[in-house]
Design a protein around this motif. Sequence first.
Motif, PDB file in Angstrom:
ATOM      1  N   ALA A 146      41.592  46.965  48.897  1.00 17.16           N
ATOM      2  CA  ALA A 146      42.214  46.597  50.176  1.00 17.16           C
ATOM      3  C   ALA A 146      43.443  45.723  49.982  1.00 17.16           C
ATOM      4  CB  ALA A 146      41.196  45.871  51.057  1.00 17.16           C
ATOM      5  N   ALA A 147      43.406  44.861  48.953  1.00 14.42           N
ATOM      6  CA  ALA A 147      44.487  43.899  48.761  1.00 14.42           C
ATOM      7  C   ALA A 147      45.636  44.429  47.919  1.00 14.42           C
ATOM      8  CB  ALA A 147      43.934  42.632  48.104  1.00 14.42           C
ATOM      9  N   ASP A 148      45.325  45.260  46.938  1.00 13.81           N
ATOM     10  CA  ASP A 148      46.362  45.656  45.964  1.00 13.81           C
ATOM     11  C   ASP A 148      46.006  47.019  45.388  1.00 13.81           C
ATOM     12  OD1 ASP A 148      48.229  45.896  43.948  1.00 13.81           O
ATOM     13  OD2 ASP A 148      47.961  43.875  43.166  1.00 13.81           O
ATOM     14  N   SER A 149      46.504  48.064  46.016  1.00 19.44           N
ATOM     15  CA  SER A 149      46.164  49.420  45.570  1.00 19.44           C
ATOM     16  C   SER A 149      46.676  49.688  44.152  1.00 19.44           C
ATOM     17  CB  SER A 149      46.735  50.459  46.533  1.00 19.44           C
ATOM     18  OG  SER A 149      48.145  50.338  46.635  1.00 19.44           O
ATOM     19  N   GLU A 150      47.800  49.098  43.784  1.00 18.39           N
ATOM     20  CA  GLU A 150      48.331  49.306  42.440  1.00 18.39           C
ATOM     21  C   GLU A 150      47.435  48.655  41.397  1.00 18.39           C
ATOM     22  OE1 GLU A 150      50.363  50.441  39.181  1.00 18.39           O
ATOM     23  OE2 GLU A 150      50.506  51.213  41.224  1.00 18.39           O
ATOM     24  N   ALA A 151      46.957  47.449  41.680  1.00 16.63           N
ATOM     25  CA  ALA A 151      46.025  46.792  40.763  1.00 16.63           C
ATOM     26  C   ALA A 151      44.729  47.582  40.668  1.00 16.63           C
ATOM     27  CB  ALA A 151      45.744  45.367  41.225  1.00 16.63           C
ATOM     28  N   ALA A 152      44.258  48.106  41.796  1.00 18.94           N
ATOM     29  CA  ALA A 152      43.040  48.915  41.786  1.00 18.94           C
ATOM     30  C   ALA A 152      43.217  50.138  40.905  1.00 18.94           C
ATOM     31  CB  ALA A 152      42.668  49.327  43.211  1.00 18.94           C
ATOM     32  N   ARG A 153      44.415  50.747  40.971  1.00 16.90           N
ATOM     33  CA  ARG A 153      44.694  51.921  40.128  1.00 16.90           C
ATOM     34  C   ARG A 153      44.709  51.535  38.650  1.00 16.90           C
ATOM     35  NH1 ARG A 153      48.510  54.402  37.377  1.00 16.90           N
ATOM     36  NH2 ARG A 153      49.900  52.621  37.620  1.00 16.90           N
ATOM     37  N   ARG A 154      45.369  50.428  38.309  1.00 16.31           N
ATOM     38  CA  ARG A 154      45.434  49.992  36.904  1.00 16.31           C
ATOM     39  C   ARG A 154      44.043  49.691  36.349  1.00 16.31           C
ATOM     40  NH1 ARG A 154      49.295  46.413  38.729  1.00 16.31           N
ATOM     41  NH2 ARG A 154      47.899  44.669  38.225  1.00 16.31           N
ATOM     42  N   ILE A 155      43.244  49.013  37.156  1.00 17.02           N
ATOM     43  CA  ILE A 155      41.895  48.658  36.691  1.00 17.02           C
ATOM     44  C   ILE A 155      41.034  49.906  36.576  1.00 17.02           C
ATOM     45  CG2 ILE A 155      39.805  47.388  37.318  1.00 17.02           C
ATOM     46  CD1 ILE A 155      41.683  45.320  38.654  1.00 17.02           C
ATOM     47  N   GLY A 156      41.197  50.838  37.502  1.00 17.01           N
ATOM     48  CA  GLY A 156      40.460  52.098  37.398  1.00 17.01           C
ATOM     49  C   GLY A 156      40.786  52.851  36.128  1.00 17.01           C
ATOM     50  N   LEU A 157      42.059  52.903  35.783  1.00 20.68           N
ATOM     51  CA  LEU A 157      42.468  53.552  34.530  1.00 20.68           C
ATOM     52  C   LEU A 157      41.917  52.809  33.321  1.00 20.68           C
ATOM     53  CD1 LEU A 157      46.194  54.479  35.326  1.00 20.68           C
ATOM     54  CD2 LEU A 157      44.263  56.054  35.060  1.00 20.68           C
ATOM     55  N   ALA A 158      41.874  51.484  33.406  1.00 21.96           N
ATOM     56  CA  ALA A 158      41.346  50.686  32.291  1.00 21.96           C
ATOM     57  C   ALA A 158      39.874  50.998  32.050  1.00 21.96           C
ATOM     58  CB  ALA A 158      41.545  49.198  32.575  1.00 21.96           C
ATOM     59  N   TRP A 159      39.122  51.157  33.133  1.00 23.24           N
ATOM     60  CA  TRP A 159      37.710  51.521  32.962  1.00 23.24           C
ATOM     61  C   TRP A 159      37.583  52.896  32.299  1.00 23.24           C
ATOM     62  CZ3 TRP A 159      34.220  47.996  33.003  1.00 23.24           C
ATOM     63  CH2 TRP A 159      34.269  46.913  33.877  1.00 23.24           C
ATOM     64  N   LEU A 160      38.421  53.834  32.697  1.00 25.40           N
ATOM     65  CA  LEU A 160      38.389  55.167  32.083  1.00 25.40           C
ATOM     66  C   LEU A 160      38.743  55.100  30.604  1.00 25.40           C
ATOM     67  CD1 LEU A 160      40.094  57.306  34.888  1.00 25.40           C
ATOM     68  CD2 LEU A 160      37.686  57.366  34.204  1.00 25.40           C
TER      69      LEU A 160
END
Length: 621
Positions: free
Chosen positions: A144-158
């Motif tokens: 909700a706060a930072d879609s770009e950060a959410a994307r980066r963290i999602g990629l990091a988990w992958l």
Amino acid sequence: MRVLLATLASALLLSGPVAATPAKEAPWLPEAAAYRLTLFLGNLEPLPWDDIETAWSEPYRGSEFSTGAVEWLDRESDIKPDGLLNAMMREDRQAVFAEATRLIALRIEEELDRALATEDPATAQQALRTARELYRAFEDGVAAADSEAARRIGLAWLELNSSTGFSGVLGAGSTSADRETMESARAVISGYLAENYLVDDFATRRALSALPETAVLSGRAIEVPPSLPPGSDIFDQDPLPLLVLNFEEQGIDETDLPLVAYGDMLFDSAQIFGSPARDLGITCSTCHNRSDINQRLFVPGASHQPGAIDVDGAFFNPIFNDRRDDPLDIPSLRGLRFTGPYGRDGRFASLRDFTRNVIVNEFGGDEPTPFMMDALVAYMLEFDFLPNSILTTDGRLTDAAPEVARRGEEIFNQPFAGLGDRSCASCHVPDANFLDRQAHDIGSVAPAYEGARAGALDTPTLLGTAYTAPYFHDGSLPTLAAVVDWFDETKALGLTEEDRASLTAYLETVGAADEPYEAFDTENTAFRLAFAELTTFASTLDTLLPRRDAEHILLLTDTVAADLSADASTMSNLAARPEVYALAERLAAVGAAVRADDWAAAEASWTAFKSEAVAIEERAF
């Protein structure tokens, strides 16, 4: 084509209104569940400290784990929740939030440490799964706060998951871990946690949420989508109660009753409520499955047991919060036209006023239009009682009733001194659907203050009650036998054990039905029932489109298109699922055309919808 249709359906669900068909969520780890419960309960007023303590000391309702979060941490982690427990003891809301938030972040770091410290790929992958499940507690706040950060963290988990290596099968095909990639991906996650969830001092939170600290400090207005905490259950009762409608029993098709059909749609629409109910997909039918009771409904902090809800608490509409912890057992709406006045204490003389109160006050919805109120009331007035062939229309048992029940009928009509020389039948009048349409204080409500005279409750019908346990306004009595025992003991009726058994048998017979539940089989599925209902709702467009009634058309298309697409995921006939997704898109196109003021296109899409719905009806199961 199939992939395209599925993608379109997904887009419809993600971008459009929330469907009234809830989706099951994955289980929560104990500490993540306790954290989410803390956020939810911490926003209630008054704050239920006992419930927050229970959230950490016991498994959440329906948990697959047998231990609570504190015990789980003691067994699985080196992190101690002493600071959190101390904050709870002090009843310091901000400190509880801060300690709980840091605890979850530290647990993520602990599992990431384990993943990077081991040489065994399987062990590393298990630690990463645990860390990822813990991060889920923060995930909606980050998104909700930072879609770009959410994307980066999602990629990091992958990247973490794909770089742990593989131990092979019987020693063959093994690969080594890519340590450099693991460290780099871990740094992305840990850096974000350090900056947002492991800070020494959190900004004071007016509303508790999983928003990252940097977002809170920015002062931006950010809304985290409403969510129900672990342990909640808003799914339909199983088995599903049978719906008996007066017009159907007379052989009238609902498509010939557009006002009733539109009211039926509204009864199943979350769009008439305000947030959070609307965003969670909660509808009238969520609580009142098929006009009856959803005996599995449960929301922590708002329910004291399944089948009960506090609709005037802080969660649904804070401005309507009465600051009392008083959840009520959900009442059945069967036979509604006979059961006025309305409300547990009979405070609403008219069904219209009662319904408006539910929409606007209890669930924070906008003021409904006169047409919406007309439609809802018209539909609900068609709710009938379940047929019971052992009962005559004037409320007497037939010869088919068991002997013990007929003996109970005599006791039911017998005056008792403890009842003021009245009988059970004096209030539950057999030839008036076992009602007297009055309110009585029988002593089942504890007075709110000395001298209070607010214990009078509307007399409930006894019809269909064999399927609506537990009993009394607060669901405090589990069985009809317990109800008989309560009256015998509190009113000094002097019943023998045989009398109690006979009176219970009578109540069970009066409250029974020939067919209480919907009958499903391999083709007559729950989806087929939903498909028939949703296409019936849509049929009101035959009336609304010629009237150019954009407001009510859009409410309908937004509701029905989303629900049709969501319900398609439950189909048994997988081959026909893409056709249903396409049908939902066709109805959404009606709404899109109306929004564009292109009535010719709306008419064309509606004509196509009707044709396609008929074509796939037999395959819609």
